[in-house]
Design a protein around this motif. Structure first.
Motif, PDB file in Angstrom:
ATOM      1  N   MET A 162       0.916  -1.299   0.047  1.00  0.00           N
ATOM      2  CA  MET A 162       0.041  -0.084  -0.016  1.00  0.00           C
ATOM      3  C   MET A 162       0.838   1.192   0.023  1.00  0.00           C
ATOM      4  SD  MET A 162      -3.169   0.439   2.468  1.00  0.00           S
ATOM      5  CE  MET A 162      -2.572   1.398   3.760  1.00  0.00           C
ATOM      6  N   THR A 163       0.543   2.168  -0.943  1.00  0.00           N
ATOM      7  CA  THR A 163       1.257   3.523  -1.022  1.00  0.00           C
ATOM      8  C   THR A 163       0.705   4.539   0.184  1.00  0.00           C
ATOM      9  OG1 THR A 163      -0.037   4.119  -2.583  1.00  0.00           O
ATOM     10  CG2 THR A 163       2.156   3.281  -3.558  1.00  0.00           C
ATOM     11  N   ALA A 164       1.786   5.189   0.603  1.00  0.00           N
ATOM     12  CA  ALA A 164       1.406   5.987   1.845  1.00  0.00           C
ATOM     13  C   ALA A 164       0.676   7.127   1.379  1.00  0.00           C
ATOM     14  CB  ALA A 164       2.854   6.660   2.495  1.00  0.00           C
ATOM     15  N   ARG A 165      -0.368   7.796   1.813  1.00  0.00           N
ATOM     16  CA  ARG A 165      -1.174   8.946   1.326  1.00  0.00           C
ATOM     17  C   ARG A 165      -0.311  10.223   1.375  1.00  0.00           C
ATOM     18  NH1 ARG A 165      -6.988   9.055   3.531  1.00  0.00           N
ATOM     19  NH2 ARG A 165      -6.120   8.961   5.499  1.00  0.00           N
ATOM     20  N   GLN A 166      -0.394  10.853   0.198  1.00  0.00           N
ATOM     21  CA  GLN A 166       0.691  12.040   0.370  1.00  0.00           C
ATOM     22  C   GLN A 166      -0.169  13.321   0.708  1.00  0.00           C
ATOM     23  OE1 GLN A 166       3.694  11.767  -1.757  1.00  0.00           O
ATOM     24  NE2 GLN A 166       4.021  13.783  -1.271  1.00  0.00           N
ATOM     25  N   ARG A 167       0.206  14.055   1.553  1.00  0.00           N
ATOM     26  CA  ARG A 167      -0.529  15.237   1.732  1.00  0.00           C
ATOM     27  C   ARG A 167      -0.530  16.312   0.804  1.00  0.00           C
ATOM     28  NH1 ARG A 167      -1.022  17.739   7.483  1.00  0.00           N
ATOM     29  NH2 ARG A 167      -1.835  19.479   6.517  1.00  0.00           N
ATOM     30  N   ARG A 168      -1.755  17.181   0.704  1.00  0.00           N
ATOM     31  CA  ARG A 168      -1.936  17.890  -0.643  1.00  0.00           C
ATOM     32  C   ARG A 168      -1.229  19.088  -0.113  1.00  0.00           C
ATOM     33  NH1 ARG A 168      -7.674  17.974  -2.041  1.00  0.00           N
ATOM     34  NH2 ARG A 168      -6.958  16.455  -3.490  1.00  0.00           N
ATOM     35  N   ILE A 169      -0.701  19.924  -1.117  1.00  0.00           N
ATOM     36  CA  ILE A 169      -0.159  21.265  -0.830  1.00  0.00           C
ATOM     37  C   ILE A 169      -1.073  22.305  -1.280  1.00  0.00           C
ATOM     38  CG2 ILE A 169       1.785  22.969  -0.990  1.00  0.00           C
ATOM     39  CD1 ILE A 169       3.744  20.827  -0.800  1.00  0.00           C
ATOM     40  N   GLY A 170      -1.500  23.498  -0.822  1.00  0.00           N
ATOM     41  CA  GLY A 170      -2.391  24.163  -1.212  1.00  0.00           C
ATOM     42  C   GLY A 170      -3.822  23.687  -1.311  1.00  0.00           C
ATOM     43  N   GLY A 171      -4.150  22.720  -0.283  1.00  0.00           N
ATOM     44  CA  GLY A 171      -5.373  22.463  -0.444  1.00  0.00           C
ATOM     45  C   GLY A 171      -5.518  21.385   0.831  1.00  0.00           C
ATOM     46  N   TRP A 172      -6.780  21.002   1.252  1.00  0.00           N
ATOM     47  CA  TRP A 172      -7.056  20.190   2.359  1.00  0.00           C
ATOM     48  C   TRP A 172      -6.652  18.661   2.141  1.00  0.00           C
ATOM     49  CZ3 TRP A 172      -6.980  19.861   7.476  1.00  0.00           C
ATOM     50  CH2 TRP A 172      -7.564  19.150   8.213  1.00  0.00           C
ATOM     51  N   GLY A 173      -6.214  18.075   3.108  1.00  0.00           N
ATOM     52  CA  GLY A 173      -6.042  16.761   3.183  1.00  0.00           C
ATOM     53  C   GLY A 173      -5.187  15.987   2.205  1.00  0.00           C
ATOM     54  N   TYR A 174      -5.523  14.683   1.742  1.00  0.00           N
ATOM     55  CA  TYR A 174      -4.272  14.011   0.862  1.00  0.00           C
ATOM     56  C   TYR A 174      -5.088  14.039  -0.718  1.00  0.00           C
ATOM     57  CZ  TYR A 174      -3.458  11.873   5.467  1.00  0.00           C
ATOM     58  OH  TYR A 174      -3.343  11.783   6.755  1.00  0.00           O
ATOM     59  N   ALA A 187      13.162  21.681  -0.844  1.00  0.00           N
ATOM     60  CA  ALA A 187      12.321  22.803  -1.208  1.00  0.00           C
ATOM     61  C   ALA A 187      10.891  22.301  -0.959  1.00  0.00           C
ATOM     62  CB  ALA A 187      12.809  23.382  -2.596  1.00  0.00           C
ATOM     63  N   ARG A 188      10.305  21.219  -1.382  1.00  0.00           N
ATOM     64  CA  ARG A 188       8.988  20.874  -1.270  1.00  0.00           C
ATOM     65  C   ARG A 188       8.459  20.766   0.119  1.00  0.00           C
ATOM     66  NH1 ARG A 188       5.534  21.003  -4.980  1.00  0.00           N
ATOM     67  NH2 ARG A 188       3.576  20.065  -4.489  1.00  0.00           N
ATOM     68  N   ASP A 189       9.518  20.126   0.916  1.00  0.00           N
ATOM     69  CA  ASP A 189       9.356  20.013   2.384  1.00  0.00           C
ATOM     70  C   ASP A 189       8.860  21.439   3.000  1.00  0.00           C
ATOM     71  OD1 ASP A 189       8.787  18.481   4.489  1.00  0.00           O
ATOM     72  OD2 ASP A 189      10.822  18.094   4.968  1.00  0.00           O
ATOM     73  N   ARG A 190       9.966  22.283   2.753  1.00  0.00           N
ATOM     74  CA  ARG A 190       9.698  23.544   3.222  1.00  0.00           C
ATOM     75  C   ARG A 190       8.467  24.331   2.692  1.00  0.00           C
ATOM     76  NH1 ARG A 190      14.710  26.357   0.894  1.00  0.00           N
ATOM     77  NH2 ARG A 190      13.910  28.083   1.975  1.00  0.00           N
ATOM     78  N   LEU A 214      -5.904  14.987  10.429  1.00  0.00           N
ATOM     79  CA  LEU A 214      -4.527  15.703  10.381  1.00  0.00           C
ATOM     80  C   LEU A 214      -3.981  16.181  11.680  1.00  0.00           C
ATOM     81  CD1 LEU A 214      -5.046  17.186   6.904  1.00  0.00           C
ATOM     82  CD2 LEU A 214      -3.792  14.766   7.440  1.00  0.00           C
ATOM     83  N   SER A 215      -4.656  16.696  12.397  1.00  0.00           N
ATOM     84  CA  SER A 215      -4.491  17.797  13.531  1.00  0.00           C
ATOM     85  C   SER A 215      -3.923  16.795  14.650  1.00  0.00           C
ATOM     86  CB  SER A 215      -5.364  18.557  14.162  1.00  0.00           C
ATOM     87  OG  SER A 215      -6.535  17.809  14.171  1.00  0.00           O
TER      88      SER A 215
END
Ligand SMILES: Cc1cc2nc3c(=O)[nH]c(=O)nc-3n(C[C@H](O)[C@H](O)[C@H](O)COP(=O)(O)OP(=O)(O)OC[C@H]3O[C@@H](n4cnc5c(N)ncnc54)[C@H](O)[C@@H]3O)c2cc1C
Length: 541
Positions: free
Chosen positions: A1-13, A65-68, A192-193
């Protein structure tokens, strides 16, 4: 199973959405006019902001850069506008993930020695600018607490469970669930919190009527500050001076980093029942809520939508026409018209006790002229309760912006404040010819009063202009909350965006006291210096 990726610029995954229905789009267009400029969230690129050197930090560090970028902003509407519109001018210089409280202390001291700032980060779900990095600020380290997570101690007899502060909602519940327990804290951001974030913001979950807010669940806490550690142990009660846990609750990363929290867990309930009803008006509904609470009916959730929110939900409802027709007739027979307000009520416990509480509520709602809708609305709400945040981004993709804000007042001031704050928000963009649609519901109730939760919609434009529209609405709302005698926040906290009005809430001495505590624990103002005490307006940054 691949880990769900958090979205940037939006809620959730990534890959998860909640799309508006055609009926919802028509509803918006009728009230606001045709869609504005879509602010889309695909392909958000990290701006080229070089990381400033911070020397050696005694904990794992990422300069990616993406993590930042993923740690540059929280989850407020303004954050989405900034990220989607390419307005992000600031990134943390490093994302640091300490694995022990000693490493946290080491990072704080290292940052103090080079004049850098540290922003504690739980799940990054702040909607008050609480984790935002500011352009032109000192070098900034975002301290992601994900490595300080999991259950570390458990006192079965007392139901006390100690977790790392970075433990997310589902992990708290699965650790407790394995022991037949629950925390009972379910904010809409639950997936997420984190526990530390909840404590830092005085969070309230959707079943706060039964379980209380996070402050009722917090038995002990460890806070690591540049000046040293505050270790507040778990006692069921203590008369040894003021309760210092109350200083940590709501401290928003300004006083220290919460590394560990001991919570009061409860037996997992056998049943959780949720039903719906319509009551003739908001005033009737508010009277019913007050009576239910004051009579001690053992519910764990009460939500009352105003008429506008009720109409919006009905418009979006996909119920087949025949059933709608029957509902209309039923409401007509009960004398409920366009002023009708939707009520959701829930109870947990043994099946028998939960049923009894639901039954008693039904009876009281009926006596107030209500129409009972049964368990269907409850099933709907439970199914969608963590999915709804995805709708905000889907609307932004289509040219409409939406945001929320919340407050609380005594019962005696509730109705007037709803009118006053609601009208202020609705008229906030009148000068520009743009309309704002405002909906409201009561989401948390107490013996002496309740919260009001406003949702507003407006048209988006180019990113800078959308940000300006949002900031205009927020400033107007903050001012109207202050003038209505309402608190700046029931559960979202102060962050950066409410901080200019913090003194109006707690007074000169209150603010000075808070500042003195911050000076004592963090003499060089290393920790999250722009929340709570920074009175400058950072809304358009
Ligand atoms: C869609 C959506 C729905 C929401 N629904 C609710 C709701 O129902 N109820 C509710 O209460 N809130 C809600 N919120 C707001 C938000 O989720 C809460 O404020 C939550 O408590 C923040 O937790 P977090 O772990 O994400 O903290 P973050 O967003 O990471 O941080 C919030 C603040 O706390 C500080 N902080 C975080 N962790 C620590 C720590 N360990 N030590 C010291 N300081 C720390 C940060 O520096 C920042 O100032 C919602 C937000 C969104 C986006």
């Amino acid at each position: 199973m691949t880990a769900r990726q958090r979205r940037i610029g939006g809620w959730g995954y990534e890959g998860e959405t909640m799309e508006p229905s055609l009926a919802q789009m028509v509803w918006l267009e009728t009230r606001l006019g045709p869609p504005g400029t879509p602010l889309r969230g695909d392909n958000i690129a990290a701006p080229r902001v070089p990381a400033r050197r911070l020397g050696d930090l005694p904990a794992p560090v990422s300069l990616d850069a993406r993590d930042r970028l993923a740690h540059a902003r929280g989850q407020g509407l303004a954050d989405m506008i900034v990220l989607r519109g390419g307005l992000t001018g600031a990134l943390p210089d490093a994302v640091c993930r300490p694995t022990t409280p000693d490493e946290v202390q080491g990072v704080l001291r290292a940052c103090a020695s080079v004049g850098a700032h540290v922003i504690p980060w739980g799940g990054g779900t702040s909607v008050t600018g609480g984790v935002n990095v500011l352009r032109g600020d000192a070098p900034t380290v975002t301290l992601d607490l994900e490595n300080l997570s999991g259950l570390s101690a458990f006192d079965e007899l007392s139901g006390l469970a100690t977790f790392g502060a970075g433990t997310r909602g589902p992990d708290v519940e699965s650790a407790l669930g394995a022991r037949g327990l629950t925390l009972g804290h379910f904010p809409q951001s639950w997936e997420l919190s984190t526990l530390g974030g909840w404590v830092a913001t005085r969070s309230a979950g959707q079943q706060s009527l039964g379980y209380g807010g996070i402050e009722a669940m917090t038995a002990g806490v460890e806070l690591v500050a540049p000046a040293g550690r505050l270790d507040l142990r778990a006692w069921p009660a203590s008369a040894a001076g003021p309760d210092l846990r109350q200083l940590v609750l709501g401290s928003e990363g300004r006083l220290g980093v919460i590394t560990r929290v001991t919570v009061r867990a409860r037996p997992r309930p056998e049943a959780h029942l949720v039903e719906g009803a319509l009551v003739p008006s908001f005033d009737v509904g508010a009277h019913l809520l007050r009576t239910l609470v004051r009579q001690g009916v053992p519910l764990d959730m009460l939500r009352l939508s105003d008429a506008a929110e009720t109409q919006a939900s009905l418009a979006a409802d996909a119920t087949p026409t025949i059933l709608r027709h029957l509902l209309k007739r039923y409401l007509g027979l009960r004398g409920i018209g366009d002023e009708g307000c939707f009520l959701l009520f829930g109870a947990s416990g043994s099946r028998r006790a939960a049923r009894a509480a639901i039954w008693q509520t039904r009876r009281m709602a009926w006596r107030e002229g209500g129409a009972l809708l049964g368990a269907g609305p409850g099933r709907h709400w439970l199914r969608d309760r963590y999915r709804r945040p995805y709708l905000r981004e889907a609307l932004l993709d289509r040219g409409y912006a939406t945001d929320t804000l919340e407050t609380a007042l005594p019962w005696s001031a509730l109705a007037a404040a709803r009118e006053r704050v609601g009208s202020a928000i609705a008229g906030a963009l009148a000068d520009t010819g743009e309309r704002v649609v405002v909906l409201c519901h009561v989401s948390h109730v107490y013996l002496d009063g309740a919260s009001l939760y406003f949702t507003f919609f407006f048209r988006s434009a180019a990113a800078q202009e959308t940000l300006r529209r949002w900031a205009t609405i927020k400033r107007t709302a903050n001012a109207s909350l202050v003038s209505a005698g309402a608190t700046l926040s029931h559960h979202h906290g102060v962050g950066q965006w409410h901080a200019p009005a913090y003194e109006a809430e707690v007074g000169l001495q209150g603010r000075a006291l808070m500042a003195a505590m911050a000076r004592h624990l963090d003499p060089q103002a290393v920790l999250n210096p722009h929340v709570l005490l920074d009175a400058r307006d950072h809304m358009e940054e």
